[in-house]
Design a protein around this motif. Sequence first.
Motif, PDB file in Angstrom:
ATOM      1  N   LEU A 127       0.838  -1.201   0.000  1.00  0.00           N
ATOM      2  CA  LEU A 127       0.000   0.000   0.000  1.00  0.00           C
ATOM      3  C   LEU A 127       0.873   1.250   0.000  1.00  0.00           C
ATOM      4  CD1 LEU A 127      -2.910   1.066   0.088  1.00  0.00           C
ATOM      5  CD2 LEU A 127      -2.788   0.979   2.585  1.00  0.00           C
ATOM      6  N   ASP A 128       1.910   1.274   0.820  1.00  0.00           N
ATOM      7  CA  ASP A 128       2.879   2.374   0.778  1.00  0.00           C
ATOM      8  C   ASP A 128       3.744   2.237  -0.472  1.00  0.00           C
ATOM      9  OD1 ASP A 128       2.129   3.587   3.201  1.00  0.00           O
ATOM     10  OD2 ASP A 128       3.423   2.247   4.355  1.00  0.00           O
ATOM     11  N   ASP A 129       4.055   3.343  -1.093  1.00  0.00           N
ATOM     12  CA  ASP A 129       4.942   3.359  -2.266  1.00  0.00           C
ATOM     13  C   ASP A 129       4.494   2.338  -3.304  1.00  0.00           C
ATOM     14  OD1 ASP A 129       6.736   5.333  -1.137  1.00  0.00           O
ATOM     15  OD2 ASP A 129       7.437   3.762   0.199  1.00  0.00           O
ATOM     16  N   GLY A 130       3.276   2.556  -3.801  1.00  0.00           N
ATOM     17  CA  GLY A 130       2.641   1.598  -4.702  1.00  0.00           C
ATOM     18  C   GLY A 130       3.282   1.455  -6.065  1.00  0.00           C
ATOM     19  N   LEU A 131       4.284   2.303  -6.368  1.00  0.00           N
ATOM     20  CA  LEU A 131       5.054   2.162  -7.608  1.00  0.00           C
ATOM     21  C   LEU A 131       6.530   1.894  -7.304  1.00  0.00           C
ATOM     22  CD1 LEU A 131       3.482   5.067  -9.726  1.00  0.00           C
ATOM     23  CD2 LEU A 131       2.924   2.627  -9.815  1.00  0.00           C
ATOM     24  N   GLY A 132       6.784   1.424  -6.087  1.00  0.00           N
ATOM     25  CA  GLY A 132       8.152   1.166  -5.652  1.00  0.00           C
ATOM     26  C   GLY A 132       8.572  -0.275  -5.842  1.00  0.00           C
ATOM     27  N   THR A 133       9.582  -0.680  -5.106  1.00  0.00           N
ATOM     28  CA  THR A 133      10.157  -2.009  -5.286  1.00  0.00           C
ATOM     29  C   THR A 133       9.222  -3.128  -4.843  1.00  0.00           C
ATOM     30  OG1 THR A 133      11.295  -1.697  -3.166  1.00  0.00           O
ATOM     31  CG2 THR A 133      12.549  -1.241  -5.165  1.00  0.00           C
ATOM     32  N   GLU A 134       8.288  -2.836  -3.931  1.00  0.00           N
ATOM     33  CA  GLU A 134       7.336  -3.849  -3.479  1.00  0.00           C
ATOM     34  C   GLU A 134       6.021  -3.741  -4.246  1.00  0.00           C
ATOM     35  OE1 GLU A 134       8.224  -6.264  -1.399  1.00  0.00           O
ATOM     36  OE2 GLU A 134      10.210  -5.324  -1.509  1.00  0.00           O
ATOM     37  N   SER A 135       6.114  -3.404  -5.510  1.00  0.00           N
ATOM     38  CA  SER A 135       4.960  -3.303  -6.398  1.00  0.00           C
ATOM     39  C   SER A 135       5.164  -4.256  -7.571  1.00  0.00           C
ATOM     40  CB  SER A 135       4.835  -1.873  -6.940  1.00  0.00           C
ATOM     41  OG  SER A 135       5.816  -1.623  -7.939  1.00  0.00           O
ATOM     42  N   PRO A 136       4.152  -4.442  -8.417  1.00  0.00           N
ATOM     43  CA  PRO A 136       4.363  -5.232  -9.635  1.00  0.00           C
ATOM     44  C   PRO A 136       5.510  -4.726 -10.499  1.00  0.00           C
ATOM     45  CG  PRO A 136       2.024  -5.025  -9.226  1.00  0.00           C
ATOM     46  CD  PRO A 136       2.718  -4.149  -8.210  1.00  0.00           C
ATOM     47  N   LEU A 137       5.764  -3.409 -10.488  1.00  0.00           N
ATOM     48  CA  LEU A 137       6.906  -2.890 -11.241  1.00  0.00           C
ATOM     49  C   LEU A 137       8.210  -3.485 -10.712  1.00  0.00           C
ATOM     50  CD1 LEU A 137       5.983   0.911 -11.543  1.00  0.00           C
ATOM     51  CD2 LEU A 137       5.676  -0.888 -13.262  1.00  0.00           C
ATOM     52  N   GLY A 138       8.311  -3.586  -9.388  1.00  0.00           N
ATOM     53  CA  GLY A 138       9.497  -4.179  -8.784  1.00  0.00           C
ATOM     54  C   GLY A 138       9.637  -5.647  -9.128  1.00  0.00           C
ATOM     55  N   LYS A 139       8.514  -6.357  -9.234  1.00  0.00           N
ATOM     56  CA  LYS A 139       8.557  -7.782  -9.582  1.00  0.00           C
ATOM     57  C   LYS A 139       8.988  -7.962 -11.039  1.00  0.00           C
ATOM     58  CE  LYS A 139       6.753  -8.627  -5.508  1.00  0.00           C
ATOM     59  NZ  LYS A 139       5.325  -8.927  -5.394  1.00  0.00           N
ATOM     60  N   ILE A 140       8.519  -7.079 -11.928  1.00  0.00           N
ATOM     61  CA  ILE A 140       8.960  -7.140 -13.326  1.00  0.00           C
ATOM     62  C   ILE A 140      10.469  -6.892 -13.395  1.00  0.00           C
ATOM     63  CG2 ILE A 140       8.760  -6.051 -15.608  1.00  0.00           C
ATOM     64  CD1 ILE A 140       5.827  -5.355 -14.810  1.00  0.00           C
ATOM     65  N   TYR A 141      10.954  -5.949 -12.614  1.00  0.00           N
ATOM     66  CA  TYR A 141      12.384  -5.640 -12.550  1.00  0.00           C
ATOM     67  C   TYR A 141      13.169  -6.878 -12.104  1.00  0.00           C
ATOM     68  CZ  TYR A 141      16.628  -3.026 -11.204  1.00  0.00           C
ATOM     69  OH  TYR A 141      17.921  -2.564 -11.076  1.00  0.00           O
ATOM     70  N   GLU A 142      12.683  -7.558 -11.073  1.00  0.00           N
ATOM     71  CA  GLU A 142      13.361  -8.753 -10.563  1.00  0.00           C
ATOM     72  C   GLU A 142      13.413  -9.859 -11.616  1.00  0.00           C
ATOM     73  OE1 GLU A 142      11.182  -9.829  -7.105  1.00  0.00           O
ATOM     74  OE2 GLU A 142      11.916  -8.137  -5.909  1.00  0.00           O
ATOM     75  N   ARG A 143      12.380  -9.927 -12.476  1.00  0.00           N
ATOM     76  CA  ARG A 143      12.324 -10.959 -13.519  1.00  0.00           C
ATOM     77  C   ARG A 143      13.042 -10.538 -14.798  1.00  0.00           C
ATOM     78  NH1 ARG A 143       7.827 -14.666 -12.678  1.00  0.00           N
ATOM     79  NH2 ARG A 143       7.467 -14.846 -14.919  1.00  0.00           N
ATOM     80  N   ASP A 144      13.693  -9.363 -14.778  1.00  0.00           N
ATOM     81  CA  ASP A 144      14.389  -8.840 -15.954  1.00  0.00           C
ATOM     82  C   ASP A 144      13.441  -8.764 -17.152  1.00  0.00           C
ATOM     83  OD1 ASP A 144      16.526  -7.710 -17.233  1.00  0.00           O
ATOM     84  OD2 ASP A 144      17.573  -9.600 -17.641  1.00  0.00           O
ATOM     85  N   GLY A 145      12.256  -8.150 -16.901  1.00  0.00           N
ATOM     86  CA  GLY A 145      11.225  -8.069 -17.916  1.00  0.00           C
ATOM     87  C   GLY A 145      11.419  -6.909 -18.876  1.00  0.00           C
ATOM     88  N   TYR A 146      10.375  -6.668 -19.672  1.00  0.00           N
ATOM     89  CA  TYR A 146      10.443  -5.673 -20.742  1.00  0.00           C
ATOM     90  C   TYR A 146       9.273  -4.697 -20.657  1.00  0.00           C
ATOM     91  CZ  TYR A 146      13.989  -8.615 -22.878  1.00  0.00           C
ATOM     92  OH  TYR A 146      15.137  -9.331 -23.113  1.00  0.00           O
ATOM     93  N   VAL A 147       9.459  -3.550 -21.323  1.00  0.00           N
ATOM     94  CA  VAL A 147       8.410  -2.554 -21.521  1.00  0.00           C
ATOM     95  C   VAL A 147       8.129  -2.484 -23.013  1.00  0.00           C
ATOM     96  CG1 VAL A 147       7.767  -0.134 -21.326  1.00  0.00           C
ATOM     97  CG2 VAL A 147       9.147  -1.195 -19.528  1.00  0.00           C
TER      98      VAL A 147
END
Length: 272
Positions: free
Chosen positions: A151-171
């Motif tokens: 809930l805190d920092d919803g676009l931070g490392t503990e968000s789906p964006l952070g999970k995509i980063y961990e999986r070395d994903g793409y935009v």
Amino acid sequence: MSESEVIQQSKVAVTRSMLIRDLRKIGLDAGMTVIVHSSLSRMGWVCGGSVTLIMALQEVLTSAGTLVMPAHSADVSDPADWESPPVPSTWFHSIYQEMPAFDPRRTPTFGMGKVAETFRSFPGVRRSNHPIYSFTAWGEGHDVILAHHSLDDGLGTESPLGKIYERDGYVLLLGVGYGNNTSMHLGEYMSGRLERVKRSSPVRIKGHRQWVKYQDGEYHEEAFEVIGKAFEASHPEAAALHVNHVGQAPSRLLSQRAIVDFTADYIKKNAD
């Protein structure tokens, strides 16, 4: 843009098979994790519209891949923060009393476009549980990406964006620029230079509707186009950036980790 204007500006009818060909040509492949931002009208007149585009993305990725889209609902928030447009302060009390709580199944996206809203209700698609920064996902990694959205920092490392980063994903940017690239907010967060703000939203806790307060960043996507141009001028590795047309839309497939790291470093160096 109206449908008649899109038809007038289209050279051919853009079909599912054409989209599949173009998506593969730009570098999308089976098994990838990718977050997609799109402008359907920029792609030309698409036969079947947003449904066709989503099906083409799923066919290329296959169920071994993971397709992610933003499903943000910025309107499920404190009316005192609304600016586009604001509402009279005399309405605040009624809004606090009556605004429906965020519901991943029912709450529509807000300002996300037709493709993201269509994807929200597609078979097999799931949604994270953040009142304003939720994401939707389909495929192999949807549970991992959507689980435990902070809930805190919803676009931070503990968000789906952070999970995509961990999986070395793409935009994948289909007909839109860096200003639409939500992942760059993760770069803002990782820079350590974000101004902290408090927000509130109505949610359901143990079956009861409650307004909850949480911490967020004061994000500045208006700088993303400049940062994106600087990223491209830095000559990233060939695997980190692919540029081509999908349908009629100028499009980019890029490494999420590369653009996030570049954004964080750029902001640190140009904080003023």
